[in-house]
Design a protein around this motif. Structure first.
Motif, mmCIF file in Angstrom:
data_model
loop_
_atom_site.group_PDB
_atom_site.id
_atom_site.type_symbol
_atom_site.label_atom_id
_atom_site.label_comp_id
_atom_site.label_asym_id
_atom_site.label_seq_id
_atom_site.Cartn_x
_atom_site.Cartn_y
_atom_site.Cartn_z
ATOM 1 N N LEU A 41 0.824 -1.216 0.000
ATOM 2 C CA LEU A 41 0.000 0.000 0.000
ATOM 3 C C LEU A 41 0.857 1.264 0.000
ATOM 4 C CD1 LEU A 41 -2.737 -1.125 2.606
ATOM 5 C CD2 LEU A 41 -2.709 -1.496 0.136
ATOM 6 N N GLU A 46 -3.612 2.555 -4.034
ATOM 7 C CA GLU A 46 -3.699 1.289 -3.289
ATOM 8 C C GLU A 46 -4.282 1.506 -1.892
ATOM 9 O OE1 GLU A 46 0.290 -0.205 -3.511
ATOM 10 O OE2 GLU A 46 0.144 -0.651 -5.655
ATOM 11 N N ASN A 50 -7.785 0.009 -0.524
ATOM 12 C CA ASN A 50 -7.766 -0.834 0.667
ATOM 13 C C ASN A 50 -8.749 -0.317 1.726
ATOM 14 O OD1 ASN A 50 -6.275 -1.167 3.602
ATOM 15 N ND2 ASN A 50 -6.096 -3.025 2.367
ATOM 16 N N ILE A 80 -7.724 -7.844 3.938
ATOM 17 C CA ILE A 80 -7.661 -6.375 3.870
ATOM 18 C C ILE A 80 -6.566 -5.880 4.818
ATOM 19 C CG2 ILE A 80 -8.931 -4.231 4.395
ATOM 20 C CD1 ILE A 80 -11.503 -5.816 3.469
ATOM 21 N N PHE A 85 -6.049 -4.943 -2.150
ATOM 22 C CA PHE A 85 -6.670 -3.810 -2.843
ATOM 23 C C PHE A 85 -7.172 -4.295 -4.200
ATOM 24 C CE2 PHE A 85 -2.584 -3.823 -4.841
ATOM 25 C CZ PHE A 85 -2.692 -3.139 -6.053
#
Length: 308
Positions: A41, A46, A50, A80, A85
């Motif tokens: 992330l 991203e 998420n 998650i 994502f």
């Protein structure tokens, strides 16, 4: 299969009409696609995706699905937390099923029972459509479930009426002068407000009458002619459909395309119609001579999706 891809969809016919029991015809569009992935992330895209998935997982905790279509929400939440994502190039607000592809991807990965799209019966399709409607209503307020169903099945689907859907074979495209194409209106559209406008219009008896007696008749005739590859009745009904939309769906037609819409009707060089709920995003064009239509629509971004 690792990270299956879920393609965008195009509703060729049936926008708004399917809410009122018209037929619809929809097909996958592989130019755009999305898949669930893990990452650290590091990018804003991203992170945002998420976070959105986290909120969606909370929604899934609060709804009850039929036992045979249950999702493992705990596994979804655990993933998650590990950086899941949705990696997608499907534009949002363009009427090509961005939320449908996401719902399909989540169902495929987290469905408790293992389903193979190719072995799903017609009755199961009907049930699955309802489940997908519930899953997608988080994004639109009210969903028919058609978009995720198309994305999940990755096949052309004929919407027979409000309840029934079936797989269908699209006539093979060929390298002729004619084309079905997308025009980019240059602005995004939001499904919710457009659908709200439609329901407001449905409160008037005159609109309900013309929708049922004209729009749905032209729409269903277009589907019938297209599947039989009968171009003369197809274009006759397309013109009727385009005129009807110009008169009754004005708020859903992106302003940037008003004049181009009218120009097509006046010249008979091409006909435009909504692609999804309208308000922005893509508009669909149909022409017997793409070279001519392309010149007349200079300045607009266009993508051909089918030749004949």
């Amino acid at each position: 299969m690792t990270n299956p891809l879920f393609y965008a969809k195009i509703l060729l016919f049936g926008e708004y009409g399917i809410i009122e029991d018209s037929q619809g015809l929809t097909l996958p569009y592989s130019f755009y696609k999305g898949t669930l992935k893990f990452s650290d992330l590091n990018t804003d895209f991203e992170k945002k995706s998420n976070t959105s998935l986290g909120k969606y997982a909370d929604y899934l905790t609060d709804i009850t699905l039929p036992e045979k279509f249950e999702l493992d929400v705990n596994a979804f939440k655990a993933d998650i937390a590990k950086g899941l994502f949705f990696d997608s190039n499907i534009p949002q607000g363009y009427g090509v099923g961005s939320s449908g592809a996401l719902v399909a991807a989540i169902f495929e990965k987290y469905s408790v029972l293992d389903y193979q799209p190719e072995s799903i019966s017609k009755d199961e399709l009907k049930e699955l459509k309802k489940v997908f409607g519930l899953l997608e209503s988080y994004f639109h307020g009210k969903s028919s479930g058609i978009d995720p169903l198309i994305c999940y099945m990755n096949l052309p689907i004929l919407i027979e009426n409000r309840d029934n859907v079936d797989r269908v074979t699209i006539p093979q495209g060929e390298a002729g002068k004619g084309a079905i194409f997308l025009i980019d209106s240059g602005m995004t559209g939001e499904t919710g407000p457009m659908v709200q406008i439609f329901f407001e219009k449905m409160k008037t008896e005159g609109f309900r009458k013309t929708l049922k007696e004209e729009f749905i008749r032209y729409n269903n005739a277009c589907i019938d002619a297209f599947l039989k590859k009968e171009m003369t009745p197809l274009f006759r009904n397309l013109k009727n459909l385009s005129v009807w939309a110009y008169e009754h769906f004005k708020p859903m037609i992106p302003e940037s395309l008003y004049n181009a819409w009218k120009k097509g009707l006046d010249s008979n060089a091409y006909y435009l119609k909504l692609c999804g709920s309208g308000g922005g995003g893509y508009i669909l064009g149909f022409t017997r001579d793409y070279g001519k239509a392309e010149k007349m629509l200079a300045g607009f971004e266009k993508e051909v999706i089918y030749r004949f």
